[in-house]
Each structure stands twice: as structure tokens, then as C-alpha cells.
Design an enzyme around this catalytic site. Structure first.
Site, PDB file in Angstrom:
ATOM      1  N   ASP A  83       0.984  -1.301   0.625  1.00 25.48           N
ATOM      2  CA  ASP A  83      -0.106   0.063  -0.288  1.00 25.48           C
ATOM      3  C   ASP A  83       0.933   1.132   0.338  1.00 25.48           C
ATOM      4  OD1 ASP A  83      -2.240   1.216   0.327  1.00 25.48           O
ATOM      5  OD2 ASP A  83      -2.937   1.022   2.199  1.00 25.48           O
ATOM      6  N   GLY A  84      -0.045   2.358  -1.349  1.00 25.15           N
ATOM      7  CA  GLY A  84       1.069   3.717  -0.644  1.00 25.15           C
ATOM      8  C   GLY A  84       1.895   4.415  -1.802  1.00 25.15           C
ATOM      9  N   ASN A  85       2.040   3.351  -2.802  1.00 24.95           N
ATOM     10  CA  ASN A  85       2.119   3.536  -4.196  1.00 24.95           C
ATOM     11  C   ASN A  85       1.144   5.185  -5.024  1.00 24.95           C
ATOM     12  OD1 ASN A  85       3.285   1.410  -4.573  1.00 24.95           O
ATOM     13  ND2 ASN A  85       1.944   0.436  -5.592  1.00 24.95           N
ATOM     14  N   TRP A 116       3.281   7.642  -2.818  1.00 24.72           N
ATOM     15  CA  TRP A 116       4.334   8.252  -2.688  1.00 24.72           C
ATOM     16  C   TRP A 116       4.514   8.933  -4.189  1.00 24.72           C
ATOM     17  CZ3 TRP A 116       7.323   7.185  -7.002  1.00 24.72           C
ATOM     18  CH2 TRP A 116       8.719   6.688  -6.648  1.00 24.72           C
ATOM     19  N   HIS A 156       3.135   3.090  -8.994  1.00 28.14           N
ATOM     20  CA  HIS A 156       2.738   1.841  -9.418  1.00 28.14           C
ATOM     21  C   HIS A 156       3.936   1.051  -9.993  1.00 28.14           C
ATOM     22  CE1 HIS A 156      -1.262   1.898  -7.620  1.00 28.14           C
ATOM     23  NE2 HIS A 156      -1.736   3.167  -8.797  1.00 28.14           N
ATOM     24  N   THR A 215     -10.810  -7.077  -5.103  1.00 26.15           N
ATOM     25  CA  THR A 215     -12.139  -7.140  -6.538  1.00 26.15           C
ATOM     26  C   THR A 215     -12.783  -5.365  -5.775  1.00 26.15           C
ATOM     27  OG1 THR A 215     -13.235  -7.627  -4.026  1.00 26.15           O
ATOM     28  CG2 THR A 215     -12.999  -9.136  -5.946  1.00 26.15           C
ATOM     29  N   ASN A 221     -10.859  -2.940  -6.023  1.00 20.05           N
ATOM     30  CA  ASN A 221     -10.006  -1.597  -6.574  1.00 20.05           C
ATOM     31  C   ASN A 221     -10.845  -1.276  -8.285  1.00 20.05           C
ATOM     32  OD1 ASN A 221      -6.929  -3.025  -5.691  1.00 20.05           O
ATOM     33  ND2 ASN A 221      -7.698  -1.361  -4.657  1.00 20.05           N
ATOM     34  N   TRP A 222     -11.530  -2.184  -8.520  1.00 25.99           N
ATOM     35  CA  TRP A 222     -12.144  -1.368  -9.969  1.00 25.99           C
ATOM     36  C   TRP A 222     -13.139  -0.312  -9.698  1.00 25.99           C
ATOM     37  CZ3 TRP A 222     -10.933  -4.178 -14.264  1.00 25.99           C
ATOM     38  CH2 TRP A 222     -10.854  -5.363 -14.015  1.00 25.99           C
ATOM     39  N   ARG A 262     -11.784   2.760  -9.038  1.00 25.36           N
ATOM     40  CA  ARG A 262     -10.512   3.771  -9.682  1.00 25.36           C
ATOM     41  C   ARG A 262     -11.518   3.924 -10.941  1.00 25.36           C
ATOM     42  NH1 ARG A 262      -5.347   2.258  -6.139  1.00 25.36           N
ATOM     43  NH2 ARG A 262      -5.920   1.139  -4.142  1.00 25.36           N
TER      44      ARG A 262
HETATM   45  C1  FPP Z   1      -1.600   0.205  -3.174  1.00 27.84           C
HETATM   46  O1  FPP Z   1      -1.364   1.952  -3.483  1.00 27.84           O
HETATM   47  C2  FPP Z   1      -1.256  -0.680  -4.684  1.00 27.84           C
HETATM   48  C3  FPP Z   1      -1.966  -0.999  -5.829  1.00 27.84           C
HETATM   49  C4  FPP Z   1      -3.328  -1.479  -5.488  1.00 27.84           C
HETATM   50  C5  FPP Z   1      -1.713  -1.792  -6.326  1.00 27.84           C
HETATM   51  C6  FPP Z   1      -0.458  -2.370  -6.163  1.00 27.84           C
HETATM   52  C7  FPP Z   1       0.096  -3.154  -7.971  1.00 27.84           C
HETATM   53  C8  FPP Z   1       1.405  -3.170  -8.290  1.00 27.84           C
HETATM   54  C9  FPP Z   1       1.982  -2.905  -6.668  1.00 27.84           C
HETATM   55  C10 FPP Z   1       1.564  -3.449  -9.467  1.00 27.84           C
HETATM   56  C11 FPP Z   1       2.897  -3.986  -9.414  1.00 27.84           C
HETATM   57  C12 FPP Z   1       2.652  -5.220  -9.053  1.00 27.84           C
HETATM   58  C13 FPP Z   1       2.838  -6.374  -9.464  1.00 27.84           C
HETATM   59  C14 FPP Z   1       2.449  -7.622  -9.208  1.00 27.84           C
HETATM   60  C15 FPP Z   1       3.627  -6.420 -10.416  1.00 27.84           C
HETATM   61  P1  FPP Z   1      -2.495   2.532  -3.172  1.00 27.84           P
HETATM   62  O2  FPP Z   1      -2.705   3.250  -4.788  1.00 27.84           O
HETATM   63  O3  FPP Z   1      -3.537   2.285  -2.833  1.00 27.84           O
HETATM   64  O4  FPP Z   1      -1.579   3.667  -2.710  1.00 27.84           O
HETATM   65  P2  FPP Z   1      -2.240   4.773  -1.561  1.00 27.84           P
HETATM   66  O5  FPP Z   1      -3.091   4.062  -1.177  1.00 27.84           O
HETATM   67  O6  FPP Z   1      -1.727   5.887  -1.361  1.00 27.84           O
HETATM   68  O7  FPP Z   1      -3.135   5.448  -2.940  1.00 27.84           O
END
Ligand code: FPP
Length: 240
Positions: free
Chosen positions: A26-28, A31, A43, A72, A74-75, A77
Site C-alpha cells: 500500500d502507498g504507491n 508515494w 505503481h 475486487t 480496486n475496480w 478506481r
Molecule cells: C496500493 O497502493 C497498490 C495497489 C492497488 C497496486 C499494487 C500494484 C503494484 C505494486 C504493481 C505491480 C504489481 C505486480 C504484481 C507486478 P495505493 O494505490 O492504494 O496507494 P495509496 O493508498 O497511497 O493511494
């Protein structure tokens, strides 16, 4: 997977590592936003970090790892973010397929992945088939995965069979994770302290670790720190 060699913290006991580690990455998004970048760059960075962490888990000798890749929920978004995640996962699986085979890493998927775009479904089918006889390490990608959905799917299968299940193990065999042990240790990055519908049945006795570090910054050193914390826990499984 990458080939970075990482120093082992002297407090980490390599003989007492979890058999199965599960990670909620979590946190992409945060970040990326912090750096003034679009969320999909987060991501992308998350994927680069995933490679590093998988390699480190493998080097440590941990046998199973599950990563929560797409839920399930995340759709909900925006479409371009969802498409971006799917493209990143597809490219990763296509580019690293041979490396997984060389390293003896089996790839499996938890989740209703057939509902994903066809190029991603093909990439998954291809890598699952290619790595099916690999036995050194198992990488489980939870994608289009929801814990409640998985349980419901298992219940419906049990109803189809039409007779009562004898025990909990019989139900476990109806889940995506039928062939792998339950996770011993679950890590969630980014400071959120929720389970978010992840492996609800399998986490009954897992140890949890929450860190404020955003996933793209979660380093092998952070992983070792988490594992040292895990080794300080007393797992009682309901006993005293
Ligand atoms: C959560 O961060 C992350 C995700 C929903 C996606 C995870 C996917 C990857 C790391 C891509 C690569 C994966 C593979 C298997 C190749 P968030 O977007 O919810 O972050 P936020 O809470 O800061 O918005």
C-alpha cells in the site's frame, strides 16, 4: 526478480523465518503524489520494488510469498489507473517469465483473474503453465482478489458437492490457496492498519506488522526489520 545482494542484519535468525509471508503493498499513490508524479508512476515504482523484495524473500529462503496486487474493490478506481496497473503486471510477467523458471519459482494466482483483460489473462496462463513444475519458491499473486468472494466461492463449491465438510482443512482445499500453507506473517505498508478483505480465512493465526513506509520505499532492510519483529512474537495458536 533482481540479483541485488543484501547484507543480513545480525539480529535476524535465518533458521526461524516464516514459511509464508503475505504483503499488502500500500502507498504507491501517495508515494507518487508526494513527488508530484502521476499515481501510475507510483505503481511502476511499486513494481520495481516488488522485484527487489521478491528477490530478497527468495534469497532468505522463505518458501511462499503472497502479494496483494489488485482487489475486487480496486475496480472503483479511475479506468486509466486500473489499465496502468494491469499493463505493469502484464509486462512484468512477460518479461520475467524465463527468470522465474531458471530460479525454480512457481507462479500462482489467487482471484478471479479470468475477468481481467485478455492480454493479462494470457500472460498469467503462460507463466502459470511455464512454472508449474518449479518447486523452490512459490509466488502467489492476489489479483482481482477479495477474501469474502473467495469464501463465497468455496461455500458454493461445497454446496455443489452436496455433503457437509468434515473439518476446516476440507474448506481450505476449496480456496485459491488450497496448495499452500496459511501465511505466518502479514505485512501492510503505508501506515494503514486494515485487513481490506485480504486472505480472511487464511489469516486466522497470522502475525501482523504495520509500517508507515510507502510500498515503493519498503526496502530489503525494512523487510529484515519486520522479520526480526516477527521473531520476537510468541505464536500460541490459542494455547497458553
Ligand atoms: C496500493 O497502493 C497498490 C495497489 C492497488 C497496486 C499494487 C500494484 C503494484 C505494486 C504493481 C505491480 C504489481 C505486480 C504484481 C507486478 P495505493 O494505490 O492504494 O496507494 P495509496 O493508498 O497511497 O493511494
Amino acid at each position: 526478480m533482481t540479483d541485488g545482494k543484501v547484507r543480513i542484519n545480525k539480529h535476524l535468525d535465518l533458521s526461524r523465518l516464516p514459511t509464508h509471508i503475505a504483503i499488502i503493498m500500500d502507498g504507491n499513490g501517495r508515494w507518487a503524489t508526494r513527488r508530484g508524479l502521476p499515481r501510475n508512476m507510483g505503481h511502476k515504482a511499486g513494481c520495481e520494488n516488488l522485484k527487489k523484495i521478491i528477490q530478497h524473500i527468495y534469497d532468505l529462503g522463505i518458501r511462499y510469498a503472497t502479494f496483494f496486487t489488485f482487489s475486487t474493490e480496486n475496480w472503483k478506481r479511475p479506468k486509466d489507473e486500473i489499465d496502468g496497473i494491469f499493463n505493469i503486471v502484464r509486462d512484468y510477467l512477460n518479461e520475467d517469465a524465463e527468470q522465474f523458471v531458471e530460479k525454480g519459482a512457481k507462479i500462482m494466482v489467487s482471484g478471479d483473474y479470468k475477468k481481467l483483460p485478455s492480454d493479462l489473462v494470457s500472460a498469467i496462463d503462460n507463466i502459470v503453465e511455464k512454472t508449474k513444475n518449479c518447486e523452490k519458491f512459490t509466488l502467489n499473486l492476489a489479483i482481482n482478489y477479495g477474501g469474502r468472494d473467495e469464501i463465497l466461492r468455496g461455500v458454493n463449491q461445497a454446496i455443489e458437492v452436496g455433503k457437509p465438510l468434515n473439518n476446516q482443512e476440507d474448506f481450505s482445499k476449496l480456496l485459491y490457496s488450497a496448495d499452500i500453507p496459511d501465511p505466518d506473517f502479514v505485512i501492510r505498508t503505508s501506515g494503514e492498519m486494515r485487513v481490506s478483505n485480504f486472505m480472511l480465512w487464511q489469516m486466522a493465526y497470522s502475525e501482523f506488522y504495520f509500517t508507515k513506509v510507502y510500498w515503493p520505499s519498503f526496502s530489503p532492510r525494512d523487510l529484515q526489520k519486520a522479520l526480526i519483529d516477527y521473531q520476537g512474537r510468541k505464536r500460541r495458536f490459542g494455547k497458553i
